[in-house]
Design a protein around this motif. Structure first.
Motif, short mmCIF file in Angstrom:
data_model
loop_
_atom_site.label_atom_id
_atom_site.label_comp_id
_atom_site.label_asym_id
_atom_site.label_seq_id
_atom_site.Cartn_x
_atom_site.Cartn_y
_atom_site.Cartn_z
N ARG A 1 2.53 2.79 -11.51
CA ARG A 1 2.96 1.53 -12.12
C ARG A 1 3.15 0.42 -11.08
O ARG A 1 3.26 -0.75 -11.43
N SER A 2 3.24 0.78 -9.81
CA SER A 2 3.58 -0.19 -8.78
C SER A 2 2.43 -1.13 -8.47
O SER A 2 1.28 -0.89 -8.85
N ARG A 3 2.76 -2.21 -7.78
CA ARG A 3 1.78 -3.22 -7.40
C ARG A 3 1.57 -3.18 -5.89
O ARG A 3 2.38 -2.62 -5.15
N GLY B 1 1.92 -5.42 -3.72
CA GLY B 1 3.02 -6.05 -3.00
C GLY B 1 4.27 -5.19 -2.89
O GLY B 1 5.17 -5.52 -2.11
N ASP B 2 4.34 -4.10 -3.67
CA ASP B 2 5.50 -3.21 -3.59
C ASP B 2 5.48 -2.32 -2.36
O ASP B 2 6.49 -1.69 -2.02
N ARG C 1 -2.57 -6.22 2.05
CA ARG C 1 -1.79 -6.81 0.95
C ARG C 1 -2.56 -7.94 0.25
O ARG C 1 -2.00 -8.99 -0.05
N GLY D 1 -4.00 -9.70 -2.77
CA GLY D 1 -3.65 -9.68 -4.20
C GLY D 1 -2.40 -8.86 -4.46
O GLY D 1 -2.46 -7.86 -5.16
N PRO D 2 -1.26 -9.25 -3.91
CA PRO D 2 -0.04 -8.44 -4.02
C PRO D 2 0.42 -8.18 -5.45
O PRO D 2 1.15 -7.22 -5.69
N GLU D 3 0.00 -9.03 -6.41
CA GLU D 3 0.42 -8.84 -7.79
C GLU D 3 -0.47 -7.85 -8.55
O GLU D 3 -0.16 -7.48 -9.68
N ARG D 4 -1.56 -7.42 -7.93
CA ARG D 4 -2.46 -6.49 -8.61
C ARG D 4 -1.89 -5.08 -8.59
O ARG D 4 -1.15 -4.69 -7.68
N ARG D 5 -2.29 -4.29 -9.59
CA ARG D 5 -1.85 -2.91 -9.66
C ARG D 5 -2.43 -2.11 -8.49
O ARG D 5 -3.60 -2.25 -8.14
#
Length: 330
Positions: free
Chosen positions: A163-165, A167-168, A243, A245-249
């Motif tokens: 589930r993480s992105r 950027g996580d 990193r 596209g940090p918002e991508r899955r």
């Protein structure tokens, strides 16, 4: 009484299908290991291939254990590495077959009979016509089944990771090392891709004379698929490491890097081991010039570096999650 979800039922069917798909191959290998030349020309050929047959028997037996780990209670308790590493290799080996086999069949249809891919177990000319369809048909079913069951197992065991992105991922002190190793791995992989693509296109420089004289379109397809895997693994690894596209899955580049790097490692390792154990190719092995084993070794090293980078990143992410959980509980 534990309730089962539709995903659990699909996972169970897929896992047991994978087990069933290994039966013909394991049976054939067991017959060959015990000296019964079923589907081959003579027992002498089996003697020359004994070590290779033992290795491939063991690999398929491990696939059975993997499939069972996806549906049995002990599979959730098994250390992650004991499941992830063999499944990484299995995904690479079987996933490559799922891509390359239909392409090879298409090439065979276009080019005419006698141009298809050969078996990895020995000279095709000495085998009965049914052996290759049985072997690769089993691999195809096994690959589809395992690649269906594993994501459902992973979703249950590592739901947070999937589930993480991007950027996580933590910006840890090892990030510079991860990026350095990723770049080295990428350069190696791109070198492998260039060599494989050249051979796939019909180039013969660096090939042993026996291969240059009789260029097998099935082998060319495998070279082309390996080149694509090398490029895909490089791109998929660099995206999370830098990193992008940090918002991508995270699961998308993770799945691509997992499959493509597993393909590089699995097939590169198998080719190196095959040339070291199959005594029927001794003369060919002596004739193989430097580039062939160097390319094979290069793709194995590149894949291992990718594995190290991925392992560091995921272990650090898990540690960061545990720390955050402890702090929130306190």
């Amino acid at each position: 009484m534990t309730s089962t979800t539709p995903a659990d039922r699909v996972r169970g069917v897929a896992a047991w299908t994978a087990v069933a798909a290994t039966v013909p191959y394991l049976t054939l290998k067991l017959l060959w290991l015990t000296g019964h030349p079923v589907g081959v020309g003579s027992a002498d050929e089996l003697d020359r291939l004994w070590t290779a047959n033992l290795l491939t028997f063991g690999m398929d037996a491990i696939a059975v254990l993997l499939a069972l780990s996806f549906v049995r209670p002990w599979g959730r308790r098994t250390p992650a590495g004991l499941v992830a590493f063999p499944m990484w290799v299995a995904t690479g080996l079987l996933g490559t077959i799922l891509v390359a086999l239909p392409l090879s069949l298409l090439v065979q249809l276009v080019s005419g009979p006698g141009t298809g891919a050969g078996s990895d177990d020995g000279p095709v000319g000495t085998m009965a016509g049914w052996v290759v369809p049985v072997v690769y048909g089993g691999f195809t079913v096994q690959g589809i089944a395992l690649i269906t069951a594993f994501p459902l197992y992973a979703r249950q065991r590592w739901a947070g990771l999937l589930r993480s992105r991007i950027g996580d991922l933590p910006r840890s002190p090892t990030l510079a090392l991860q990026r350095t190793l990723a770049c080295v791995a990428g350069l190696l992989a791109l070198g492998v891709a260039a060599a494989r693509l050249y051979w796939a296109a019909g180039g013969t420089t660096g090939l042993p004379q026996a291969w240059a004289d009789e260029h097998n379109p099935g082998v060319a397809v495998m070279d082309g698929v390996t080149a694509v895997m090398a490029v895909a693994a490089t791109v998929a690894l660099l995206v999370p490491v830098f990193r992008i596209g940090p918002e991508r899955r995270l699961r998308v580049p993770l799945a691509v890097a997992w499959t493509a790097a597993g393909s590089l490692f699995g097939w590169g390792s198998w080719q190196l081991v095959a040339f070291g154990t199959m005594t029927e190719v001794t003369e060919l092995r002596r004739a193989v010039p430097g580039p062939v084993p160097l390319v094979q070794a290069g793709q194995v090293v590149a894949a291992l570096l990718m594995l190290v980078v991925g392992a560091i990143a995921l272990v650090e992410r898990a540690a960061a999650e545990r720390t955050a959980a402890v702090e929130s509980a306190g």
